[in-house]
Design a protein around this motif. Structure first.
Motif, mmCIF file in Angstrom:
data_model
loop_
_atom_site.group_PDB
_atom_site.id
_atom_site.type_symbol
_atom_site.label_atom_id
_atom_site.label_comp_id
_atom_site.label_asym_id
_atom_site.label_seq_id
_atom_site.Cartn_x
_atom_site.Cartn_y
_atom_site.Cartn_z
ATOM 1 N N ILE C 320 0.893 -1.162 0.000
ATOM 2 C CA ILE C 320 0.000 0.000 0.000
ATOM 3 C C ILE C 320 0.934 1.215 0.000
ATOM 4 N N THR C 321 0.420 2.378 -0.411
ATOM 5 C CA THR C 321 1.266 3.569 -0.434
ATOM 6 C C THR C 321 0.653 4.660 0.443
ATOM 7 N N VAL C 322 1.529 5.415 1.087
ATOM 8 C CA VAL C 322 1.093 6.586 1.845
ATOM 9 C C VAL C 322 1.778 7.815 1.252
ATOM 10 N N THR C 323 1.002 8.843 0.978
ATOM 11 C CA THR C 323 1.579 10.077 0.438
ATOM 12 C C THR C 323 1.215 11.219 1.375
ATOM 13 N N ASN C 324 2.173 12.071 1.633
ATOM 14 C CA ASN C 324 1.976 13.148 2.590
ATOM 15 C C ASN C 324 2.381 14.456 1.921
ATOM 16 N N LEU C 325 1.367 15.244 1.567
ATOM 17 C CA LEU C 325 1.656 16.522 0.917
ATOM 18 C C LEU C 325 1.415 17.693 1.859
ATOM 19 N N GLY C 326 1.244 17.371 3.139
ATOM 20 C CA GLY C 326 0.976 18.423 4.113
ATOM 21 C C GLY C 326 2.097 19.429 4.228
ATOM 22 N N GLU C 327 3.329 18.955 4.035
ATOM 23 C CA GLU C 327 4.488 19.833 4.149
ATOM 24 C C GLU C 327 4.391 20.992 3.170
ATOM 25 N N GLU C 328 3.777 20.709 2.022
ATOM 26 C CA GLU C 328 3.677 21.748 1.009
ATOM 27 C C GLU C 328 2.466 22.645 1.255
ATOM 28 N N GLY C 329 1.772 22.402 2.370
ATOM 29 C CA GLY C 329 0.659 23.266 2.707
ATOM 30 C C GLY C 329 -0.663 22.829 2.121
ATOM 31 N N VAL C 330 -0.665 21.665 1.499
ATOM 32 C CA VAL C 330 -1.895 21.190 0.864
ATOM 33 C C VAL C 330 -2.894 20.749 1.925
ATOM 34 N N GLU C 331 -4.156 21.057 1.673
ATOM 35 C CA GLU C 331 -5.219 20.710 2.617
ATOM 36 C C GLU C 331 -5.537 19.203 2.554
ATOM 37 N N THR C 332 -5.760 18.718 1.348
ATOM 38 C CA THR C 332 -6.157 17.322 1.171
ATOM 39 C C THR C 332 -5.504 16.792 -0.095
ATOM 40 N N VAL C 333 -5.069 15.503 -0.061
ATOM 41 C CA VAL C 333 -4.524 14.899 -1.271
ATOM 42 C C VAL C 333 -5.342 13.655 -1.599
ATOM 43 N N PHE C 334 -5.775 13.546 -2.846
ATOM 44 C CA PHE C 334 -6.439 12.330 -3.305
ATOM 45 C C PHE C 334 -5.489 11.599 -4.240
ATOM 46 N N GLY C 335 -4.987 10.466 -3.819
ATOM 47 C CA GLY C 335 -3.906 9.807 -4.543
ATOM 48 C C GLY C 335 -4.393 8.960 -5.705
ATOM 49 N N ILE C 336 -3.427 8.538 -6.511
ATOM 50 C CA ILE C 336 -3.676 7.554 -7.564
ATOM 51 C C ILE C 336 -2.978 6.265 -7.133
ATOM 52 N N ILE C 337 -3.718 5.171 -7.218
ATOM 53 C CA ILE C 337 -3.198 3.892 -6.728
ATOM 54 C C ILE C 337 -2.068 3.407 -7.636
ATOM 55 N N THR C 338 -1.007 2.882 -7.044
ATOM 56 C CA THR C 338 0.092 2.280 -7.800
ATOM 57 C C THR C 338 -0.215 0.803 -8.038
ATOM 58 N N PRO C 339 -0.485 0.394 -9.277
ATOM 59 C CA PRO C 339 -0.765 -1.021 -9.509
ATOM 60 C C PRO C 339 0.470 -1.863 -9.178
ATOM 61 N N PRO C 340 0.332 -3.100 -8.690
ATOM 62 C CA PRO C 340 -0.939 -3.777 -8.448
ATOM 63 C C PRO C 340 -1.498 -3.571 -7.041
ATOM 64 N N GLN C 341 -1.047 -2.517 -6.328
ATOM 65 C CA GLN C 341 -1.646 -2.233 -5.026
ATOM 66 C C GLN C 341 -3.116 -1.839 -5.220
ATOM 67 N N VAL C 342 -3.837 -1.790 -4.104
ATOM 68 C CA VAL C 342 -5.271 -1.522 -4.208
ATOM 69 C C VAL C 342 -5.712 -0.299 -3.415
ATOM 70 N N ALA C 343 -4.753 0.431 -2.837
ATOM 71 C CA ALA C 343 -5.159 1.615 -2.082
ATOM 72 C C ALA C 343 -3.979 2.562 -1.899
ATOM 73 N N VAL C 344 -4.283 3.839 -1.712
ATOM 74 C CA VAL C 344 -3.269 4.827 -1.357
ATOM 75 C C VAL C 344 -3.897 5.753 -0.317
#
Lengths: 322, 80, 400
Positions: C320-344
């Motif tokens: 599974i992948t975790v992405t953290n864009l908070g450092e850049e000041g972003v409020e919310t991030v909606f990720g794109i799943i990296t196949p063949p994983q099923v969630a981000v």
């Protein structure tokens, strides 16, 4: 209707005796005693000593007499108490009955039916408990069948009597008391039968091992393995197409055979698959056979020597990588 | 160590974390993390590097005093 | 003797360039040891060996571009002799091409892969090289199902997408560090295009109060030297792993039309490579490690990602992948799943916001956590359960 394996054999014999005056039954204790497995109980009184003939303790003699009677135009059904004793009659079966059509250029045929009990599980000791079906399945000129269901026990005898050549019928001693619902029992002596369809593995078996294979398949199903159970029915000639077709569906095979593994029918099945279906196999085949010892008398040792439901389940799990 | 040397040491540590940084382009009075793309992990690694090099321990509570490069140099100068 | 082949270091990799060998003939190697550095279009990867042995012959030259599955070296079992060559071995004349696999490597040569006959035939039909494919059959044999899974994983791109053409391969071969950003862009483009084409994403988000977590972490860090400080990002990663243990349907791979859950969570951490794209190497079995260990491993992972020295297993086994864009000041991030994983899972900025606590508005540090998940595998209900579990774990930082 519901009947036992014993009743099915008996009904088939009775029907043949009534329908065809050329048919007669001969063997040790088949008359006054009613048969070692009580298959012919009452027949002596009904059909008389000429058609229900008690034979002296000489397999070579009475099987030979049966072969002669068949050559002379009768339709003898010869009962040998167990396959172990039939070794005394091998010369009559292998060197005579099996070869006359060939050696006479088709002038003579030997329409004899030889029934014999086979197999272990009833604490009868080594000399009464072996499974030597493969000895006969080796011989051209014979047709060898092993009814594993009550319907086949009912249907195979009339089919055998209709054959112009010698037929050997193996009745497993563990099956006589099995009761099943029997509908249409008419059958051929050619084809194997899928007794339980499945997709993950083929369990190929015959005779007394069929109920064990079906029980193993039920256990495996609860563990997520869908096993197909193929009943060979006819041990010679083998229905190689049916075996291959099943393995082409499932890609895995376990052969269950109460005979010893070395030189076994199970070995013949696996060798045939290696020749015809190698590239359909997704795992090395396994054979579940009897331990290579004379079948022991003691109950726990006898059980340990024979193919078991647990042993079949374990072999299937192994080939499935489970 | 004079202020220039101290500034050079800080920039060297910064470049270890962010090699793309050009020392001449840094404005000592603008917030550092605006000029250089540093996330919180980069920032921590930067402070760890300063700690290893200069032996100065910087508590989290002091982070607000370390906005610009000038402030970082001043903070370290006071504690060397 | 076994063969060491170039593994696939990511779903989109089909070849790589050997940069250098870190072992030589005669060296003892152990499972997990880095034996070579290979340049993919994404990064220079430390390639690990996956079994023990002694290096026999090195068959690939530095600078050579090879396909995934190519035999790079032969590895002898302990005590095994080098197969006798025509002359006394090992001293290879410099510059001479080594070990061209002419003829058959049988006899004293290569160990035959354990592949079921049916699997062998299917692989031939699919044109698939089975070296490096993991066997799940009896004795570790490669079965039909393994071939089908490998086939699905290496499925050729559909028409109209970024299948590398001959000229692109040539450009890859000539790639220098300066050209990597463009090549990495292409690799990301291929993976993300495939994701958006194949995976029906659904998206959920929840704002999670972090007052307790912030207070706990601040106090914890204040009591420790700078070298033992832990970041909120690590707390969040651990919380994700703990929540996944409760909602396992989001952790694993979708392969060959079926979801294969992973027994533990290897969490891929999205790391921006300043000016040069993005990688998401895995922190292994996050739920089993304490925060200090995770902090150490994350620091190490980021440093190695930025210096292009990641290990092969880190790049290919995230569940599974975790992405953290908070450092850049972003409020919310909606990720794109990296196949063949099923969630981000995404985390936005940690900021003090108005939040209702006990019926009154209070100033509370909060973060918006989001989930993008594969609708073929789970439904929104599962995703909601996961975010609720994540919320709960972040209220109990001391238990993480």
């Amino acid at each position: 209707m519901r009947m036992s394996y014993r009743e099915a054999v008996r009904a088939a014999l009775h029907e043949a005796l009534v329908a065809d005056p050329r048919v007669f039954l001969m063997g040790e204790d088949v008359g006054r005693y009613g048969g070692s497995y009580a298959v012919s109980k009452g027949f002596y009184d009904e059909f008389g000593p000429e058609r229900i003939r008690d034979a002296p303790l000489s397999e070579l003699g009475f099987v030979g007499a049966g072969v002669g009677a068949a050559l002379g135009g009768l339709r003898p059904v010869v009962e040998v108490m167990t396959v172990n004793f039939s070794l005394l009659a091998l010369d009559q079966i292998v060197n005579m009955a099996a070869v006359y059509r060939h050696m006479s250029g088709g002038q003579f045929s030997v329409p004899v039916v030889i029934r014999m009990a086979t197999g272990a599980g009833r604490q009868l000791g080594a000399q009464h408990s072996h499974s030597l079906e493969n000895w006969y399945a080796h011989v051209p000129g014979l047709r060898v069948v092993a009814p594993a269901t009550v319907a086949d026990a009912r249907g195979m005898l009339p089919a055998a009597l209709a054959e112009p050549d010698p037929v050997v019928i193996f009745e497993h001693v563990g099956l006589y008391n099995v009761e099943e619902e029997v509908g249409d029992w008419a059958c051929d002596l050619t084809h194997a039968a899928v007794r339980r369809p499945g997709s993950d593995v083929s369990i190929v078996t015959y005779g007394g091992s069929l109920p064990k294979a079906l029980a193993a398949a039920a256990t495996l199903a609860s563990g997520g393995i869908d096993a197909e159970v193929l009943d060979l029915r006819v041990l010679r000639p083998l229905d190689r197409e049916a075996i291959a077709a099943s393995v082409r569906r499932t890609h895995r095979v376990v052969v269950v055979d109460e005979g010893w593994k070395t030189g076994s029918l199970a070995g013949e099945v696996v060798a045939g698959l290696a020749e015809e279906c190698l590239y359909d196999l997704d795992a090395a085949p396994r054979r579940v056979c009897s331990a290579e010892v004379p079948i022991p008398y003691a109950k726990h040792l006898e059980d340990a020597a024979l193919p078991s439901v647990d042993g079949i389940v374990a072999a299937v799990r192994e080939v499935c990588g489970a | 160590m004079d202020d220039t040397e101290l500034r050079d040491a800080v920039v060297a540590e910064l470049r270890r974390i962010a090699p793309e940084v050009d020392a001449d382009d840094l404005d000592d009075r603008r917030p550092l993390r605006r000029q250089v793309d540093l996330d919180s992990l980069d920032w921590l690694r930067f402070l760890l590097g300063l700690h290893d090099r200069l032996g100065v321990e910087i508590p989290e509570a002091d982070y607000p005093q370390l906005s610009t490069l000038g402030e970082v140099v001043g903070y370290l100068r006071a504690r060397l | 003797m076994r063969e060491f082949t170039l593994p696939s270091l990511g779903a989109d990799m089909d070849s790589g360039k050997l940069i250098e060998w870190l072992v030589k003939p005669g060296d003892v190697v152990h499972k997990g040891q880095v034996v070579a550095v290979v340049d993919t279009s994404k990064a220079a990867i430390d390639v690990e060996i996956w079994f023990d042995g002694i290096v026999g012959a090195l068959l690939t030259e530095p600078g050579e571009r090879i396909d995934v599955g190519t035999v790079m070296a032969t590895i002898l079992a302990p005590g095994e002799e080098m197969p006798a060559g025509p002359e006394e071995p090992v001293e290879e004349p410099v510059g001479e091409p080594v070990g061209e696999p002419t003829g058959e490597p049988s006899g004293a040569g290569g160990v035959r892969l354990r592949v079921s006959p049916a699997a062998r035939r299917r692989a031939a039909e699919l044109g698939l090289d089975l070296t490096g494919v993991l066997g799940t059959g009896p004795g570790g044999a490669i079965t039909l199902a393994d071939v089908d899974a490998a086939g699905a994983a290496r499925a050729a791109p559909e028409p109209g997408t970024a299948a590398p053409t001959a000229s692109e391969v040539e450009r890859l071969e000539a790639a220098s560090p300066a050209e990597r950003p463009a090549l990495m862009r292409q690799a990301i483009a291929a993976a993300m295009s495939r994701s958006k084409r194949e995976i029906p994403h659904y998206y959920l988000a929840e704002t999670i109060p972090l007052a307790r977590a912030v207070a706990w972490l601040t106090e914890r860090n204040a009591a420790r030297p700078i070298t033992e400080r832990v970041l909120m990002a690590v707390v969040q990663l651990k919380a994700v792993a703990r929540a996944l243990a409760e909602v396992p349907g989001l952790n694993g791979f979708f392969l060959d039309g079926t979801f294969r859950p992973a027994p533990v969570a290897h969490v891929g951490v999205a790391i921006a490579l300043k000016q040069a794209g993005l990688v998401a190497p895995a922190l292994h079995d996050v739920a089993a490690k304490d925060l200090d260990t995770l902090m150490r491993e994350l620091t190490d992972l980021v440093a190695r990602a930025r210096s292009w020295t990641l290990r092969s297993s880190e790049l290919s086994d995230a569940t599974i992948t975790v992405t953290n864009l908070g450092e850049e000041g972003v409020e919310t991030v909606f990720g794109i799943i990296t196949p063949p994983q099923v969630a981000v899972v995404g985390f936005g900025r940690l900021a003090v916001r108005p939040f209702v606590v006990d019926g009154a508005v209070a100033a509370v540090p909060t973060v918006t956590a989001s989930l993008a998940a594969d609708h073929r595998v789970t439904d929104g209900h599962t995703g909601a359960l996961f975010l609720a579990a994540l919320h709960d774990w972040l209220q109990r930082p001391d238990e993480l």
